[in-house]
Motif scaffolding. Sequence first.
Motif, PDB file in Angstrom:
ATOM      1  N   LEU A  57       0.611  -1.396  -0.069  1.00 56.02           N
ATOM      2  CA  LEU A  57       0.021   0.028  -0.096  1.00 56.02           C
ATOM      3  C   LEU A  57       0.731   1.177   0.062  1.00 56.02           C
ATOM      4  CD1 LEU A  57      -2.828  -1.045   2.458  1.00 56.02           C
ATOM      5  CD2 LEU A  57      -2.955  -0.697   0.102  1.00 56.02           C
ATOM      6  N   SER A  58       1.943   1.127   0.699  1.00 56.65           N
ATOM      7  CA  SER A  58       2.893   2.451   0.505  1.00 56.65           C
ATOM      8  C   SER A  58       3.438   2.592  -0.694  1.00 56.65           C
ATOM      9  CB  SER A  58       4.234   2.178   1.621  1.00 56.65           C
ATOM     10  OG  SER A  58       4.991   1.263   1.085  1.00 56.65           O
ATOM     11  N   LYS A  59       3.268   1.946  -1.781  1.00 52.26           N
ATOM     12  CA  LYS A  59       3.624   2.242  -3.066  1.00 52.26           C
ATOM     13  C   LYS A  59       2.488   2.674  -3.860  1.00 52.26           C
ATOM     14  CE  LYS A  59       7.659  -1.025  -2.949  1.00 52.26           C
ATOM     15  NZ  LYS A  59       7.646  -1.320  -1.474  1.00 52.26           N
ATOM     16  N   GLN A  60       1.292   2.858  -3.616  1.00 53.79           N
ATOM     17  CA  GLN A  60       0.162   3.305  -4.122  1.00 53.79           C
ATOM     18  C   GLN A  60      -0.192   4.762  -3.978  1.00 53.79           C
ATOM     19  OE1 GLN A  60      -0.699   0.583  -6.025  1.00 53.79           O
ATOM     20  NE2 GLN A  60       0.726  -0.657  -4.753  1.00 53.79           N
ATOM     21  N   ASN A  61       0.152   5.446  -5.158  1.00 50.46           N
ATOM     22  CA  ASN A  61      -0.271   6.916  -4.790  1.00 50.46           C
ATOM     23  C   ASN A  61      -1.569   7.136  -4.364  1.00 50.46           C
ATOM     24  OD1 ASN A  61      -1.822   6.535  -7.087  1.00 50.46           O
ATOM     25  ND2 ASN A  61      -0.570   7.562  -8.502  1.00 50.46           N
ATOM     26  N   PHE A  62      -2.572   6.403  -4.369  1.00 54.61           N
ATOM     27  CA  PHE A  62      -3.892   6.667  -3.666  1.00 54.61           C
ATOM     28  C   PHE A  62      -4.089   6.691  -2.139  1.00 54.61           C
ATOM     29  CE2 PHE A  62      -4.154   2.636  -5.322  1.00 54.61           C
ATOM     30  CZ  PHE A  62      -5.055   1.929  -4.374  1.00 54.61           C
ATOM     31  N   VAL A  63      -3.132   6.073  -1.611  1.00 54.81           N
ATOM     32  CA  VAL A  63      -2.988   5.710  -0.161  1.00 54.81           C
ATOM     33  C   VAL A  63      -2.070   6.561   0.759  1.00 54.81           C
ATOM     34  CG1 VAL A  63      -2.473   3.944   1.567  1.00 54.81           C
ATOM     35  CG2 VAL A  63      -3.305   3.496  -0.592  1.00 54.81           C
ATOM     36  N   ASP A  64      -2.932   7.081   1.637  1.00 58.93           N
ATOM     37  CA  ASP A  64      -2.149   7.926   2.769  1.00 58.93           C
ATOM     38  C   ASP A  64      -1.446   6.832   3.791  1.00 58.93           C
ATOM     39  OD1 ASP A  64      -1.075   9.350   4.692  1.00 58.93           O
ATOM     40  OD2 ASP A  64      -2.820  10.774   4.911  1.00 58.93           O
ATOM     41  N   ILE A  65      -0.366   6.595   3.586  1.00 57.74           N
ATOM     42  CA  ILE A  65       0.502   5.457   4.642  1.00 57.74           C
ATOM     43  C   ILE A  65       0.489   5.710   6.013  1.00 57.74           C
ATOM     44  CG2 ILE A  65       2.778   6.012   4.500  1.00 57.74           C
ATOM     45  CD1 ILE A  65       1.381   2.538   3.822  1.00 57.74           C
ATOM     46  N   ARG A  66       0.171   6.905   6.262  1.00 62.82           N
ATOM     47  CA  ARG A  66       0.351   7.185   7.587  1.00 62.82           C
ATOM     48  C   ARG A  66      -1.285   7.063   8.315  1.00 62.82           C
ATOM     49  NH1 ARG A  66       1.082  13.498   6.729  1.00 62.82           N
ATOM     50  NH2 ARG A  66      -0.424  12.738   5.131  1.00 62.82           N
ATOM     51  N   ARG A  67      -1.989   6.689   7.484  1.00 63.97           N
ATOM     52  CA  ARG A  67      -3.563   6.529   7.821  1.00 63.97           C
ATOM     53  C   ARG A  67      -4.247   5.121   7.552  1.00 63.97           C
ATOM     54  NH1 ARG A  67      -7.428  11.037   6.735  1.00 63.97           N
ATOM     55  NH2 ARG A  67      -6.380  11.181   4.674  1.00 63.97           N
ATOM     56  N   VAL A  68      -3.351   3.942   7.717  1.00 66.03           N
ATOM     57  CA  VAL A  68      -4.064   2.748   7.364  1.00 66.03           C
ATOM     58  C   VAL A  68      -4.315   1.770   8.745  1.00 66.03           C
ATOM     59  CG1 VAL A  68      -3.409   0.648   6.411  1.00 66.03           C
ATOM     60  CG2 VAL A  68      -2.606   2.825   5.390  1.00 66.03           C
ATOM     61  N   ALA A  69      -5.417   1.474   8.675  1.00 61.13           N
ATOM     62  CA  ALA A  69      -5.969   0.475   9.993  1.00 61.13           C
ATOM     63  C   ALA A  69      -5.640  -1.177   9.351  1.00 61.13           C
ATOM     64  CB  ALA A  69      -7.268   0.817  10.343  1.00 61.13           C
ATOM     65  N   LEU A  70      -5.551  -1.608  10.395  1.00 65.75           N
ATOM     66  CA  LEU A  70      -5.287  -3.192  10.504  1.00 65.75           C
ATOM     67  C   LEU A  70      -6.536  -3.776  10.773  1.00 65.75           C
ATOM     68  CD1 LEU A  70      -3.754  -5.848   9.337  1.00 65.75           C
ATOM     69  CD2 LEU A  70      -2.762  -5.612  11.813  1.00 65.75           C
ATOM     70  N   MET A  71      -7.380  -4.708  10.132  1.00 71.13           N
ATOM     71  CA  MET A  71      -8.680  -5.157  10.500  1.00 71.13           C
ATOM     72  C   MET A  71      -8.513  -6.929  10.508  1.00 71.13           C
ATOM     73  SD  MET A  71     -12.345  -4.118   9.285  1.00 71.13           S
ATOM     74  CE  MET A  71     -13.856  -4.438  10.402  1.00 71.13           C
ATOM     75  N   GLY A  72      -9.060  -7.717  11.373  1.00 71.74           N
ATOM     76  CA  GLY A  72      -9.007  -9.020  11.122  1.00 71.74           C
ATOM     77  C   GLY A  72     -10.293  -9.745  11.911  1.00 71.74           C
ATOM     78  N   PHE A  73     -10.759 -11.023  11.560  1.00 66.04           N
ATOM     79  CA  PHE A  73     -11.789 -11.642  12.233  1.00 66.04           C
ATOM     80  C   PHE A  73     -11.433 -13.111  12.412  1.00 66.04           C
ATOM     81  CE2 PHE A  73     -13.236  -8.501   8.818  1.00 66.04           C
ATOM     82  CZ  PHE A  73     -14.260  -8.093   9.333  1.00 66.04           C
ATOM     83  N   SER A  74     -11.779 -13.379  13.804  1.00 64.91           N
ATOM     84  CA  SER A  74     -11.327 -14.647  14.403  1.00 64.91           C
ATOM     85  C   SER A  74      -9.988 -14.731  14.099  1.00 64.91           C
ATOM     86  CB  SER A  74     -12.257 -15.894  13.591  1.00 64.91           C
ATOM     87  OG  SER A  74     -12.213 -17.060  14.436  1.00 64.91           O
ATOM     88  N   ALA A  75      -9.419 -15.675  13.489  1.00 64.34           N
ATOM     89  CA  ALA A  75      -7.714 -16.171  13.528  1.00 64.34           C
ATOM     90  C   ALA A  75      -7.105 -14.900  13.077  1.00 64.34           C
ATOM     91  CB  ALA A  75      -7.498 -17.393  12.757  1.00 64.34           C
ATOM     92  N   GLY A  76      -7.904 -14.097  11.976  1.00 67.16           N
ATOM     93  CA  GLY A  76      -7.247 -13.016  11.598  1.00 67.16           C
ATOM     94  C   GLY A  76      -7.423 -11.809  12.366  1.00 67.16           C
ATOM     95  N   GLY A  77      -8.352 -11.914  13.418  1.00 64.00           N
ATOM     96  CA  GLY A  77      -8.338 -10.890  14.537  1.00 64.00           C
ATOM     97  C   GLY A  77      -7.408 -11.156  15.424  1.00 64.00           C
ATOM     98  N   THR A  78      -6.942 -12.482  15.833  1.00 60.94           N
ATOM     99  CA  THR A  78      -5.655 -12.760  16.725  1.00 60.94           C
ATOM    100  C   THR A  78      -4.564 -12.249  15.892  1.00 60.94           C
ATOM    101  OG1 THR A  78      -6.834 -14.905  17.392  1.00 60.94           O
ATOM    102  CG2 THR A  78      -4.544 -14.899  17.765  1.00 60.94           C
ATOM    103  N   ALA A  79      -4.297 -12.478  14.727  1.00 60.07           N
ATOM    104  CA  ALA A  79      -3.078 -12.064  14.013  1.00 60.07           C
ATOM    105  C   ALA A  79      -3.123 -10.534  14.235  1.00 60.07           C
ATOM    106  CB  ALA A  79      -3.168 -12.549  12.377  1.00 60.07           C
ATOM    107  N   THR A  80      -4.157  -9.801  14.046  1.00 57.38           N
ATOM    108  CA  THR A  80      -4.088  -8.429  14.074  1.00 57.38           C
ATOM    109  C   THR A  80      -3.676  -7.882  15.371  1.00 57.38           C
ATOM    110  OG1 THR A  80      -5.998  -8.164  12.624  1.00 57.38           O
ATOM    111  CG2 THR A  80      -5.887  -6.350  14.272  1.00 57.38           C
ATOM    112  N   LEU A  81      -4.049  -8.649  16.490  1.00 57.72           N
ATOM    113  CA  LEU A  81      -3.502  -8.305  17.787  1.00 57.72           C
ATOM    114  C   LEU A  81      -2.124  -8.578  18.175  1.00 57.72           C
ATOM    115  CD1 LEU A  81      -6.125  -9.543  20.243  1.00 57.72           C
ATOM    116  CD2 LEU A  81      -5.827  -7.270  19.264  1.00 57.72           C
TER     117      LEU A  81
END
Length: 200
Positions: A57-81
């Motif tokens: 995402l840091s290489k995409q010109n439409f993304v403000d890399i200072r404002r990115v959230a991580l989101m996950g569900f179940s095992a993906g939520g555990t990976a988020t933590l």
Amino acid sequence: GCEGMRLSVKELWPKRLVAWGYAVLVVDSFTTRNIQDTCQTTLPDRVFDAYGALNFLSKQNFVDIRRVALMGFSAGGTATLEGTKIEGNEQLMDHKFRAAVAYYPVCAASQGDATVPILILSGDRDNWSQAERCRQRLARLSDTGPPIELNIYKGTYHDFDAPEFKVGRRVLGHIEKYNPDAAEKSIRSVRLFLRKYLSN
């Protein structure tokens, strides 16, 4: 989750987030590794997948890399933590997440502070990802770390935000069941949380 990419994660949540004005990158840790299910085996190191996505995402010109959230569900939520814990892999990465959202993760009760503000959403009847472990983690927070918010919904099971589980089902002794009231409340909480921590 450990069963792979369910429909609400692949389609419903991205559409919702885009409607709120966010760009979304959905990361599939299983397909490229030919993994079908990890509910009874070990997961790949998904924290590195998350930071690989952030680097992309840091290489995409439409993304403000200072404002990115991580989101996950179940095992993906555990990976988020795991990806946002103090003294975790985050300290090795060039780019950092700004905030994180974890739906019904397995909390490490022995962990304390995180590196970013976190919203955890859990059901009180979820015996797969027990909310009590998240309560125990919050009890260990210092007064100086980023806030961790924990929303626990009464009478609610695992996958409570997923309409594909309206009927409910039992998997490996655990109940997965949609709860429209809890889902709606959690969605409002996510929207407010992201607005609070990703806005300028």
